[in-house]
Design a protein around this motif. Structure first.
Motif, PDB file in Angstrom:
ATOM      1  N   MET A   1       0.949  -1.191  -0.042  1.00 18.63           N
ATOM      2  CA  MET A   1      -0.108   0.062  -0.224  1.00 18.63           C
ATOM      3  C   MET A   1       0.827   1.101   0.017  1.00 18.63           C
ATOM      4  O   MET A   1       0.651   2.255  -0.738  1.00 18.63           O
ATOM      5  CB  MET A   1      -0.965  -0.010   1.328  1.00 18.63           C
ATOM      6  CG  MET A   1      -1.838   1.166   1.256  1.00 18.63           C
ATOM      7  SD  MET A   1      -1.163   2.620   2.211  1.00 18.63           S
ATOM      8  CE  MET A   1      -0.758   1.895   3.729  1.00 18.63           C
ATOM      9  N   THR A   2       2.122   1.268   0.619  1.00 18.15           N
ATOM     10  CA  THR A   2       2.767   2.396   1.026  1.00 18.15           C
ATOM     11  C   THR A   2       3.540   2.647  -0.464  1.00 18.15           C
ATOM     12  O   THR A   2       3.732   3.761  -1.060  1.00 18.15           O
ATOM     13  CB  THR A   2       4.060   2.204   1.940  1.00 18.15           C
ATOM     14  OG1 THR A   2       3.087   2.068   3.296  1.00 18.15           O
ATOM     15  CG2 THR A   2       4.860   3.382   2.039  1.00 18.15           C
ATOM     16  N   ILE A   3       3.643   1.640  -1.169  1.00 18.81           N
ATOM     17  CA  ILE A   3       4.517   1.640  -2.464  1.00 18.81           C
ATOM     18  C   ILE A   3       3.342   2.350  -3.511  1.00 18.81           C
ATOM     19  O   ILE A   3       3.698   3.232  -4.389  1.00 18.81           O
ATOM     20  CB  ILE A   3       4.844   0.432  -2.862  1.00 18.81           C
ATOM     21  CG1 ILE A   3       6.265  -0.240  -2.005  1.00 18.81           C
ATOM     22  CG2 ILE A   3       5.513   0.233  -4.556  1.00 18.81           C
ATOM     23  CD1 ILE A   3       6.661  -1.513  -2.240  1.00 18.81           C
ATOM     24  N   LEU A   4       2.130   1.882  -3.294  1.00 15.14           N
ATOM     25  CA  LEU A   4       1.161   2.300  -4.260  1.00 15.14           C
ATOM     26  C   LEU A   4       0.950   3.645  -4.185  1.00 15.14           C
ATOM     27  O   LEU A   4       1.107   4.387  -5.146  1.00 15.14           O
ATOM     28  CB  LEU A   4      -0.240   1.687  -4.203  1.00 15.14           C
ATOM     29  CG  LEU A   4      -0.345   0.054  -4.613  1.00 15.14           C
ATOM     30  CD1 LEU A   4      -1.758  -0.322  -4.246  1.00 15.14           C
ATOM     31  CD2 LEU A   4       0.064  -0.021  -6.079  1.00 15.14           C
TER      32      LEU A   4
ATOM     33  N   ILE B   1      -9.218  -6.656  -0.641  1.00 14.30           N
ATOM     34  CA  ILE B   1      -9.959  -6.069   0.416  1.00 14.30           C
ATOM     35  C   ILE B   1      -9.256  -5.553   1.181  1.00 14.30           C
ATOM     36  O   ILE B   1      -9.466  -4.181   2.065  1.00 14.30           O
ATOM     37  CB  ILE B   1     -10.944  -6.749   0.798  1.00 14.30           C
ATOM     38  CG1 ILE B   1     -12.147  -7.235  -0.130  1.00 14.30           C
ATOM     39  CG2 ILE B   1     -11.819  -6.172   2.189  1.00 14.30           C
ATOM     40  CD1 ILE B   1     -13.191  -8.262   0.162  1.00 14.30           C
ATOM     41  N   ASP B   2      -8.013  -6.069   1.972  1.00 19.21           N
ATOM     42  CA  ASP B   2      -7.281  -5.740   2.840  1.00 19.21           C
ATOM     43  C   ASP B   2      -6.521  -4.378   2.526  1.00 19.21           C
ATOM     44  O   ASP B   2      -6.426  -3.381   3.094  1.00 19.21           O
ATOM     45  CB  ASP B   2      -6.211  -6.605   3.485  1.00 19.21           C
ATOM     46  CG  ASP B   2      -6.872  -7.598   4.371  1.00 19.21           C
ATOM     47  OD1 ASP B   2      -7.834  -7.386   5.054  1.00 19.21           O
ATOM     48  OD2 ASP B   2      -5.885  -8.603   4.719  1.00 19.21           O
ATOM     49  N   ILE B   3      -5.982  -4.322   1.175  1.00 18.56           N
ATOM     50  CA  ILE B   3      -5.235  -3.336   0.775  1.00 18.56           C
ATOM     51  C   ILE B   3      -6.086  -2.049   0.492  1.00 18.56           C
ATOM     52  O   ILE B   3      -5.753  -1.030   0.757  1.00 18.56           O
ATOM     53  CB  ILE B   3      -4.553  -3.743  -0.754  1.00 18.56           C
ATOM     54  CG1 ILE B   3      -3.615  -4.791  -0.332  1.00 18.56           C
ATOM     55  CG2 ILE B   3      -3.864  -2.514  -1.247  1.00 18.56           C
ATOM     56  CD1 ILE B   3      -2.595  -5.361  -1.454  1.00 18.56           C
ATOM     57  N   ARG B   4      -7.613  -2.376  -0.189  1.00 16.38           N
ATOM     58  CA  ARG B   4      -8.235  -1.242  -0.252  1.00 16.38           C
ATOM     59  C   ARG B   4      -8.842  -0.767   1.075  1.00 16.38           C
ATOM     60  O   ARG B   4      -8.790   0.709   1.044  1.00 16.38           O
ATOM     61  CB  ARG B   4      -9.872  -1.923  -0.984  1.00 16.38           C
ATOM     62  CG  ARG B   4     -10.748  -1.020  -1.147  1.00 16.38           C
ATOM     63  CD  ARG B   4     -12.238  -1.558  -0.968  1.00 16.38           C
ATOM     64  NE  ARG B   4     -12.429  -1.990   0.011  1.00 16.38           N
ATOM     65  CZ  ARG B   4     -13.740  -2.548   0.478  1.00 16.38           C
ATOM     66  NH1 ARG B   4     -14.649  -2.823  -0.488  1.00 16.38           N
ATOM     67  NH2 ARG B   4     -14.015  -3.012   1.656  1.00 16.38           N
ATOM     68  N   ASN B   5      -8.991  -1.443   2.026  1.00 17.23           N
ATOM     69  CA  ASN B   5      -9.146  -0.672   3.521  1.00 17.23           C
ATOM     70  C   ASN B   5      -7.912   0.038   3.887  1.00 17.23           C
ATOM     71  O   ASN B   5      -8.138   1.124   4.336  1.00 17.23           O
ATOM     72  CB  ASN B   5      -9.548  -1.637   4.308  1.00 17.23           C
ATOM     73  CG  ASN B   5     -10.778  -2.619   4.181  1.00 17.23           C
ATOM     74  OD1 ASN B   5     -11.596  -2.037   3.320  1.00 17.23           O
ATOM     75  ND2 ASN B   5     -10.759  -3.660   4.798  1.00 17.23           N
TER      76      ASN B   5
ATOM     77  N   LEU C   1      -5.838   1.733   2.025  1.00 20.73           N
ATOM     78  CA  LEU C   1      -5.864   2.670   1.025  1.00 20.73           C
ATOM     79  C   LEU C   1      -6.911   3.805   1.361  1.00 20.73           C
ATOM     80  O   LEU C   1      -6.849   5.005   1.268  1.00 20.73           O
ATOM     81  CB  LEU C   1      -6.101   2.320  -0.550  1.00 20.73           C
ATOM     82  CG  LEU C   1      -4.748   1.525  -1.370  1.00 20.73           C
ATOM     83  CD1 LEU C   1      -5.305   1.063  -2.527  1.00 20.73           C
ATOM     84  CD2 LEU C   1      -3.585   2.637  -1.291  1.00 20.73           C
ATOM     85  N   GLN C   2      -8.059   3.230   1.839  1.00 18.96           N
ATOM     86  CA  GLN C   2      -9.037   4.094   2.174  1.00 18.96           C
ATOM     87  C   GLN C   2      -8.878   4.998   3.556  1.00 18.96           C
ATOM     88  O   GLN C   2      -9.062   6.087   3.641  1.00 18.96           O
ATOM     89  CB  GLN C   2     -10.418   3.377   2.344  1.00 18.96           C
ATOM     90  CG  GLN C   2     -11.098   2.978   1.056  1.00 18.96           C
ATOM     91  CD  GLN C   2     -12.400   2.028   1.225  1.00 18.96           C
ATOM     92  OE1 GLN C   2     -12.621   1.631   2.371  1.00 18.96           O
ATOM     93  NE2 GLN C   2     -13.244   1.774   0.197  1.00 18.96           N
ATOM     94  N   SER C   3      -8.131   4.206   4.184  1.00 21.37           N
ATOM     95  CA  SER C   3      -7.587   5.189   5.563  1.00 21.37           C
ATOM     96  C   SER C   3      -6.643   6.143   5.118  1.00 21.37           C
ATOM     97  O   SER C   3      -6.775   6.951   6.097  1.00 21.37           O
ATOM     98  CB  SER C   3      -7.017   4.004   6.591  1.00 21.37           C
ATOM     99  OG  SER C   3      -5.870   3.572   6.100  1.00 21.37           O
TER     100      SER C   3
END
Length: 657
Positions: A175-178, A217-221, A223-225
């Motif tokens: 997520m940090t890389i994205l 879903i984990d990564i989406r959550n 990213l949403q935070s």
């Protein structure tokens, strides 16, 4: 007249040295068309130059091996007749330089990079030898040294960390890389590292499609935070049938899912008299849904954060929603579910009078604020007054109550008006005084505000009271208006800067070697300075005292849209703007570090948080958070591009990774 580049890496001789060129063996050879090339290259002395003489000097003199090639003229002088270096006798400051090479020049550029960073080389082969391995090219040597960015840096970062850590940590790293690392091939990274990120789910679910959806879903959550949408990245789509939160606004789901800290249960029984008065006043407004504004003012150690935790625990145990925010990220990280005010309320970074928050009336943030019972805003005295006005302008609209401040919500501000005013760059004294929240604003703009009594210091000894007397102007000074500091808090100054610094370090960090593994010891003390250059010197000296493994990271610097290489990397490496780390970052295992930007506030990675280095990889740092609610959590810190603020006076757009 013809010109050729004489740069044959298969041979161990440099190009012909021209005396008029500045400290460089990488340049053109000039000759007439009737001259034979063999005569030009093989003439006497053609294989001797400043660079080969530098190699020879390093072989024979150990004291020269700590000096970079471009710094050599500062300590030695070049004898052009005999083509050798000799010690400089006259104390005359000389500046040497390597003629710049463009990245398009291939191996010539990579040799230039190595000479700018590697000291003590004794030959071309020595420059290409890394950890005892002779590499075939200067390019590979520069990559192995971490001096230039490889094409697969992000891929290597994920691969390195997948060998040692849990998939959940890889989710956060991905997520940090994205969000921060500007990857070129997002789907390629996803495809290659999906198996490593899904190891924990595969053990429970043999269905590959279901496992992929759970990871997404984990990564989406996550990213949403961070306020990001996974649909903005080229990743597989999410099937809503696998999503338990489908139909619930993400902001409400996150607040309702905050875990209760078992240590906070029953804290209300430990409130002192002053805290209990504030607690009962605020809870009465929340229970009756009347709404109200409160401000608690007190210096550090008076128990403001303790009061916040009691209020949050009480409301969340009643299944009510409470929003915990703070102006700086560090203050937010020590409250359960804390977020910065700018991220939670979508307050614009550029504040003006009559500004409004950027969320819409149908957004998840608006629906959360409609249902929330209490809003806590810590360190409000550090915020600009326009930040409060922005929230005050937005809440009445979504609540449909234009007649009440903040739309009739119960808002609890906290802060300390004894703090130093925030710095306003290029601002006058009037601008500095006008920037923060002030009592005058509280009374004029919030006439419904109720002031909770000034809370007295409880946890600090006489020193806190002494500082309060200085801030209040009641401490007696001398005739010149200076206040004499007690001898108990002073370290004597002898005039010998080196010995005085050693004495200061020993005073603040006594028995450092015996306590290096104690993270509480490291995190509970620090040396403050008024200048960044002094901080860098103290840091380098302190890090040298640690006994753990060492790693040196070099930043990758570039000027945006600099097609003609007007700003070579050697110049950009010398810049250290405010808020950016230095080009050369030397770290050791066990040493403390501070994060310079908000990365993942929900997991404790905010600007100013303190961590301790636990391990190194070539492309990331493995660190442990040592303070706040996320203490003992292990996190990965990859290389992240940073740019100076717009206020910095640079004639270029500068990026440091």
């Amino acid at each position: 007249m013809w010109r050729i580049y004489d740069f044959d890496l298969s041979k161990n001789y440099p190009p012909v040295q021209q005396p008029q060129l500045h400290l460089s063996d990488m340049h053109m050879v000039t000759y007439h068309k009737w001259d034979k090339i063999e005569w030009v290259v093989k003439r006497p002395g053609a294989n001797e130059s400043m660079l080969t003489a530098y190699f020879d000097y390093n072989r024979l003199h150990e004291e020269a091996r700590e000096i970079l090639y471009h710094d050599f003229p500062e300590h030695y002088t070049w004898e052009s007749n005999g083509k050798f270096w000799k010690t400089r006798k006259n104390v005359v400051y000389q500046v040497g330089r390597l003629i710049s090479a463009h990245p398009a020049e291939g191996e010539r550029y990579f040799l230039w990079v190595l000479l700018n960073h590697v000291a003590g080389a004794t030959s071309y082969r020595d420059l290409r030898t890394i950890d005892g391995v002779l590499l075939p090219s200067f390019c590979e040597a520069a990559e192995r040294q971490g001096l230039i960015e490889e094409d697969n840096t992000l891929d290597e970062c994920l691969t390195e960390n997948s060998l040692f850590h849990m998939p959940s940590s890889l989710h956060r790293l991905f997520m940090t890389i994205l969000v921060f690392c500007e990857p070129n091939d997002v789907f390629g990274l996803w495809t290659k590292h999906l198996d490593a990120m899904s190891e924990d789910y595969i053990c429970k679910n043999p269905n590959p499609s279901l496992v992929e959806q759970m990871v997404l879903i984990d990564i989406r959550n996550m990213l949403q935070s961070m306020g990001k949408d996974i649909r903005s990245f080229p990743l597989p789509g999410i099937d809503d049938s696998y999503d338990d939160t489908s139909g619930i606004p993400r902001e409400i789901f996150e607040e309702a899912s905050i875990d209760q800290n078992p240590k906070d249960v029953g804290l209300s029984n430990s409130l002192n008299d002053e805290q209990r008065v504030a607690y009962e006043e605020i809870m009465s407004k929340v229970d009756t849904e009347q709404g109200g504004l409160f401000f608690v003012d007190g210096p550090g150690g008076t128990g403001k954060t303790f009061l916040y935790r009691v209020l949050l625990e009480t409301l969340r145990s009643q299944n009510k929603l409470a929003v915990a925010t703070a102006t700086p990220g560090v203050a937010a990280s020590i409250m359960p579910g804390g977020r910065t005010t700018h991220s939670h309320f979508k307050i614009p970074l550029t504040l003006e009078d009559d500004s409004c928050c950027s969320f819409t009336k149908q957004s998840g943030t608006a629906k959360l604020l409609q249902q929330v019972s209490l809003i806590i805003w810590d360190e409000a005295s550090m915020a600009k007054r326009q930040a409060m006005e922005t929230l005050d302008n937005s809440l009445p609209d979504i609540m449909g109550r234009q007649d009440l401040p903040f739309g009739g919500k119960t808002v609890f501000f906290g802060g300390n008006f004894r703090q130093v005013l925030p710095v306003v760059q290029k601002g006058s004294k009037a601008h500095t005084v006008d920037a923060p929240l002030r009592w005058s604003y509280l009374w004029e703009s919030m006439r419904h505000l109720k002031l909770v009594r000034n809370m007295r210091t409880q946890s600090d000894p006489w020193f806190a009271e002494y500082l309060l007397r200085i801030g209040g102007g009641t401490e007696e000074g001398n005739g010149d208006g200076y206040v004499c500091l007690p001898d108990d808090i002073c370290v004597s100054y002898s005039g010998d800067s080196k010995k005085d610094l050693d004495r200061l370090i020993e005073c603040i960090f006594p028995n450092l070697n015996a306590n290096m593994t104690n993270k509480n010891y490291i995190a509970s003390r620090e040396i403050l300075s008024t200048r960044n250059a002094w901080v860098d010197n103290i840091n380098m000296k302190m890090i040298g005292m640690f006994q753990g493994g060492e790693m040196v990271y070099h930043s990758f610097d570039s000027a945006i849209d600099d097609l003609h290489n007007y700003y070579p990397s050697e110049f950009l490496n010398t810049l250290t703007p405010n808020g950016l780390p230095p080009h050369l970052l030397k770290l050791k295992i066990g040493c403390p570090i501070i994060l310079l930007r908000n990365i993942d506030l929900a997991n404790g990675l905010c600007n100013g948080i303190r961590l301790v280095v636990r391990d190194f990889q070539r492309n990331s740092i493995d660190a442990e958070i040592v303070l706040g609610l996320h203490a003992e959590k292990r996190v990965f810190l990859p290389r992240i591009p940073l740019c100076p603020s717009d206020d910095e006076m640079f004639p270029l757009q500068f990026k440091r990774k």
